[in-house]
Design a protein around this motif. Structure first.
Motif: not given
Length: 372
Positions: A201-218
């Motif tokens: 639901k939060l995503l549907t309200e967003a128009r310019r999202p950004m994704i930030m990755c850390g070590a946990g996404t390797q």
């Protein structure tokens, strides 16, 4: 397997059961039984010696980060262990699976304060004050169980450094030791679908999202890229998350390009990341807000405590691959892409590159190295 062996052999054989084939270290009198055991293990393991204990710790850390396998090292207790403190602290900060195997004073000197060689008042308490877990194996027979628990602690939830110590005399003692079956690897938490739907639901309200990755996404590159493609969202990282989505991909952006995009970002999705860059680096390193101002924040974290340190609008407790995959599936149902989102990202890359170009001759050197 059940056979007579020293405490040092029990430590080494228990570690090798977990697939370890490389151990770093610097031999010393309190750990000779470990070194002897490594020699007896022959071609099962490679031992890489350093000139200083700090080198052993950092080699294990680098090995863990580069190989995605546990990095194991052995050094003498007391000052030897303390000399690896920088590497252990770095492993805490970088969420790296690093294991220290060390000794201690003879068992009848523990807690006596007699000033025995390399004695600390309480080595375990010292280690427990800044690493994830530390324990002593009091006899050869219990060593496999202690080592198994060390691997469980090191690899479960957010990875981190651990240590196992054994007293000088008990490490050299021999006993009949049973090597149990390997325990089942720790499983990640089950994804909460209610959390995923709320994030959707939060995503549907967003128009310019950004994704930030850390070590946990390797280990979650595929899942992160799939989410980014659905959202047409830029993917950035600070240090340990770099490379999850390569910066030469049209959605992969450097920290400099991310700053250009940050000003009108309306939703940040932090995945396996402390989100240090936007909430520390970009705010002057002195603000300790636990609920940051700015865009809405979704965090996917395997460690629920992290969600209390930096409180998001919506927290998802999950392994990064599982949580990101579930969020991508939810976003695919209803998210509407913003027109020209990829053009905006490309423009930010050009702007950032033009600014970085001013840093000469350093950038020219880097460009030459990368093109070689």
């Amino acid at each position: 397997m059940r056979e007579h062996m020293t405490g040092g052999d029990a430590m080494v054989q228990a570690v090798l059961r977990h697939g370890v084939n490389t151990v770093f270290g610097l031999p010393g009198v309190q750990t000779y039984p470990i070194i002897d055991a490594l020699q007896r293990a022959g071609n099962q393991v490679r031992f890489v010696s350093s000139r200083h204990e700090q080198g052993s710790g950092y080699m294990a850390y680098g090995y863990a980060k580069a190989s995605a396998r546990p990095g194991v090292y052995t050094v003498v207790p007391g000052p030897g262990v303390l000399n690896t403190g920088g590497a252990l602290c770095t492993a805490v900060a970088g969420s790296a699976p690093v294991m220290c195997l060390t000794g201690n004073v003879p068992s009848n000197f523990i807690g006596k304060g007699r000033g025995h060689l390399h004695e600390l008042p309480d080595q375990l308490a010292t280690l427990r004050s800044f690493i994830k877990w530390a324990e002593r194996a009091d006899c050869p027979q219990e060593t496999p169980g202690v080592i198994d628990e060390a691997f469980n602690q090191m690899l479960s939830g957010k990875p981190g450094p651990v240590a196992v110590e054994m007293c000088w005399d008990t490490m050299a003692d021999s006993a009949l030791v049973t090597m149990p079956e390997l325990p089942t690897p720790p499983a990640g938490p089950e994804v909460d679908q209610d959390e995923i739907e709320a994030a959707g639901k939060l995503l549907t309200e967003a128009r310019r999202p950004m994704i930030m990755c850390g070590a946990g996404t390797q280990h979650a590159s595929k899942e992160v890229l799939a989410l980014a493609e659905i959202l047409d969202a830029p993917v950035t990282a600070f240090r340990s998350g770099r490379g999850v989505v390569a910066e030469d991909h049209e959605l992969g952006v450097s920290s400099a390009a991310a700053w250009e995009l940050w000003q009108d970002t309306d939703l940040l999705i932090g995945i396996g990341s402390r989100c240090e860059m936007p909430y520390l680096r970009w705010t002057g390193m002195t603000r300790a807000d636990d609920r940051p101002a700015g865009p809405k924040l979704i965090r996917i974290e395997i460690d629920p405590v992290e969600l209390l340190r930096l409180k998001p609008d919506l927290g998802i407790v999950a392994d990064s691959a599982d949580g990101t995959r579930a969020l991508a599936e939810e976003a695919a149902k209803s998210y509407r892409k913003t027109a020209n989102a990829r053009t905006r990202i490309a423009d930010a890359k050009v702007t950032a590159r033009a600014k970085v170009e001013r840093i000469q001759p350093h950038v020219a050197y880097l460009d030459t190295i990368r093109s070689a």
